[in-house]
Design an enzyme around this catalytic site. Structure first.
Site, mmCIF file in Angstrom:
data_model
loop_
_atom_site.group_PDB
_atom_site.id
_atom_site.type_symbol
_atom_site.label_atom_id
_atom_site.label_comp_id
_atom_site.label_asym_id
_atom_site.label_seq_id
_atom_site.Cartn_x
_atom_site.Cartn_y
_atom_site.Cartn_z
ATOM 1 N N GLY A 158 5.183 3.998 5.610
ATOM 2 C CA GLY A 158 4.736 4.540 6.896
ATOM 3 C C GLY A 158 3.754 3.681 7.635
ATOM 4 O O GLY A 158 3.559 3.863 8.841
ATOM 5 N N GLY A 159 3.105 2.750 6.941
ATOM 6 C CA GLY A 159 2.164 1.861 7.602
ATOM 7 C C GLY A 159 0.975 2.564 8.215
ATOM 8 O O GLY A 159 0.683 3.734 7.928
ATOM 9 N N CYS A 195 0.605 3.532 11.310
ATOM 10 C CA CYS A 195 0.986 4.605 12.229
ATOM 11 C C CYS A 195 1.040 5.956 11.527
ATOM 12 O O CYS A 195 0.431 6.929 11.977
ATOM 13 C CB CYS A 195 2.338 4.293 12.860
ATOM 14 S SG CYS A 195 2.929 5.584 13.986
ATOM 15 N N GLN A 254 0.791 -1.223 0.000
ATOM 16 C CA GLN A 254 0.000 0.000 0.000
ATOM 17 C C GLN A 254 0.827 1.278 0.000
ATOM 18 O O GLN A 254 0.805 2.044 -0.946
ATOM 19 C CB GLN A 254 -0.933 -0.005 1.219
ATOM 20 C CG GLN A 254 -2.104 0.943 1.114
ATOM 21 C CD GLN A 254 -3.164 0.628 2.150
ATOM 22 O OE1 GLN A 254 -2.951 -0.155 3.067
ATOM 23 N NE2 GLN A 254 -4.319 1.248 2.009
ATOM 24 N N ILE A 301 -11.826 -1.956 19.463
ATOM 25 C CA ILE A 301 -11.626 -2.894 20.569
ATOM 26 C C ILE A 301 -10.219 -3.490 20.576
ATOM 27 O O ILE A 301 -9.922 -4.375 21.372
ATOM 28 C CB ILE A 301 -12.660 -4.036 20.531
ATOM 29 C CG1 ILE A 301 -12.471 -4.895 19.289
ATOM 30 C CG2 ILE A 301 -14.074 -3.481 20.593
ATOM 31 C CD1 ILE A 301 -13.277 -6.183 19.346
ATOM 32 N N ALA A 309 3.864 -9.019 -1.157
ATOM 33 C CA ALA A 309 4.959 -9.987 -1.194
ATOM 34 C C ALA A 309 4.521 -11.276 -0.506
ATOM 35 O O ALA A 309 3.811 -11.240 0.508
ATOM 36 C CB ALA A 309 6.192 -9.411 -0.512
ATOM 37 N N HIS A 318 14.510 24.669 36.018
ATOM 38 C CA HIS A 318 13.389 25.398 36.618
ATOM 39 C C HIS A 318 13.121 26.679 35.829
ATOM 40 O O HIS A 318 14.056 27.377 35.465
ATOM 41 C CB HIS A 318 13.721 25.753 38.064
ATOM 42 C CG HIS A 318 12.655 26.573 38.738
ATOM 43 N ND1 HIS A 318 11.489 26.023 39.219
ATOM 44 C CD2 HIS A 318 12.572 27.917 38.970
ATOM 45 C CE1 HIS A 318 10.739 26.972 39.742
ATOM 46 N NE2 HIS A 318 11.382 28.140 39.600
ATOM 47 N N ASP A 354 4.307 -4.709 15.323
ATOM 48 C CA ASP A 354 3.057 -5.296 15.812
ATOM 49 C C ASP A 354 2.912 -6.774 15.473
ATOM 50 O O ASP A 354 2.226 -7.512 16.180
ATOM 51 C CB ASP A 354 1.851 -4.542 15.232
ATOM 52 C CG ASP A 354 1.647 -3.176 15.873
ATOM 53 O OD1 ASP A 354 2.512 -2.768 16.682
ATOM 54 O OD2 ASP A 354 0.637 -2.525 15.561
#
Length: 470
Positions: free
Chosen positions: A42-43, A45, A39, A279, A117, A453, A320
């Site tokens: 970057g997938g 994400c 596709q 879900i 692939a 700070h 994943d």
């Protein structure tokens, strides 16, 4: 069928965070690399998850800030948003970042093929993968096909229109109402965005609380914040069927004691106009040809060790698809572990200090053990939490808001076990806590660190010194 006589050092299937990061690092290391994706670069994400949703969530944060500017002495009249412009900017950001990945891969000489692939097997020359009518041979194979949305087998779901994270990001107009099935981090982030923009949001969750697996004090705080923004939660609710545009639910006693909803008898029915299924996700292991090499896998993902190696010599799986930790930054690190080992540097994954962030407003950030995890592991611990208002910078920038920081330490040695925060900008602070856990720092080690700070990061120091009160 043609066989590409070039023998690559590494063939990668999947161009998401694990795939493109591995390709970059491999090319940078001088490995001849080819990358396949059916596709885009970057997938999920980059194209349908992390980046587009965070772009929208930042827009929502700006919108909320503009509407409440009078708290800071800033008055803006007729504050409104242009939804098509919001979505156009989201698409622009994605396009820009995809182009950046593409340019980097080209810089390092990575060959890219946008075709599916399929693993054919192994010959004397190496591992064979088929794509677009050609066969490619490589010494090593990295499978990085990512994950896909889990769609529950709810009777009647097939008869209604619903969104997943992909379709919800292609809306042409803001919905007046949205029902979200699932209160994990994706569902809660969408609840935060749409409620901030004025959508009436209802969240339906099987479990008795939101964000399962995260610290309970933190999630209770966020739930209260979202409830105040008119998000309705139906927890401990199991959807048993869908009747036209009505969800039929019943209390799920097996999910645990529900402290948020009164105990219900029988089933409930309530209507919905727009439904988002969120879900969870499952590893994408289908139709890859894993069986042709004998690669071990299950519905939980491809089985790997701490070097991300599978049971087959020369075959790795990262991101994943191996099911360890479905986070983009985990995928990046797993990709680097693979390439380091291929390049001669021994390396392995450590999963004990991987931070998690939920980009709600306010943000949630967490790393290490929660109290629930510590108890399950029979670890003796001490815990302290302090309000974010202990940080002067936080008070200056978050008028009328609060949050909390919470630290767990081992009782015997005082080592940092877990750090959990809610409040902006928690996402930008958590890496420091991850370093503390990764390097096994103790309370007294952190006491010696100088925090600039005024910064919100000082809340970590304040929480550490709270242990001296006991």
């Amino acid at each position: 069928m043609n066989i590409d006589k070039i023998i690559y050092d590494l063939l990668i299937i999947g161009a998401g965070p694990a795939g493109y990061m591995a390709a970059e690092r491999a090319g940078q290391s001088g490995l001849k690399t080819i990358l396949f994706d059916k596709q885009y670069l970057g997938g999920v994400c980059l194209n349908e998850g992390c980046i587009p949703t965070k772009t929208l969530l930042y827009t929502a944060k700006l919108y909320e800030s503009a509407k409440s500017g009078e708290k800071f002495g800033i008055h803006a009249d007729n504050v409104h948003y242009d939804f098509p412009a919001i979505m156009k900017r989201k698409d622009k950001i994605v396009k820009k970042l995809v182009a950046g990945v593409s340019n980097t891969l080209k810089k390092y000489g990575v060959e890219i093929i946008f075709q599916k692939a399929f693993i054919k097997g192994r010959t004397g020359d190496g591992i064979v993968v088929e794509s677009a009518g050609n066969e490619f041979i490589a010494k090593n194979l990295l499978i990085a096909t990512g994950s896909e949305p889990t769609v529950p087998a709810i009777p009647g779901l097939e008869s209604v229109k619903y969104f997943t994270n992909r379709e919800i990001l292609q809306l042409s107009e803001m919905p007046e109402e949205l029902t979200i099935l699932g209160a994990g981090y994706v569902g809660i982030e969408f609840a935060s965005f749409f409620s901030a923009m004025g959508t009436k949001v209802t969240v339906v969750e099987l479990m008795p609380d939101i964000l399962p697996g995260m610290d309970r004090d933190i999630t209770r705080f966020v739930k209260q914040e979202l409830t105040a923004r008119n998000v309705e939660f139906k927890l401990n609710s199991k959807v048993i069927r869908i009747d036209k545009n009505n969800l039929i639910t019943e209390a799920d006693d097996e999910a645990g004691n529900n402290t948020n909803n009164a105990k219900r008898q029988g089933s409930d029915m309530f209507p919905f106009r727009n439904l988002l299924i969120s879900i969870g996700r499952k590893p994408s292991v289908r139709d890859l040809g894993l069986e042709n090499l004998g690669i071990e896998y299950s519905s939980n993902g491809i089985k790997t060790n701490l070097q991300c190696r599978t049971n087959i010599q020369g075959v790795y799986a990262a991101g994943d698809v191996n099911g360890f930790s479905m986070l983009a930054h985990t995928a990046y690190r797993e990709a680097e572990v693979v390439i380091n080992n291929l390049s001669g540097r021994k390396d392995q994954m450590r999963y004990n200090a991987i931070p998690s962030v939920v980009y709600t407003n306010p943000e949630i950030a967490s790393v290490g053990l929660t109290e629930e995890m510590a108890r399950e592991k029979n670890i003796d611990y001490d815990v302290k939490q302090v309000p974010m208002a202990y940080s002067g910078r936080f008070v200056a920038e978050n008028e009328g808001k609060n949050g909390l920081a919470k630290i767990l330490v081992g009782k015997k040695y005082g080592e940092i076990l877990g750090v959990h925060m809610v409040g902006n900008p928690a996402s930008e602070l958590i890496w420091g806590a991850a370093m503390m856990i990764e390097n096994e720092l103790r309370l007294r080690d952190v006491e010696d660190i100088v925090f600039p700070h005024p910064t919100v990061s000082e809340i970590i120091r304040e929480t550490v010194f709270a242990f001296k009160d006991q």
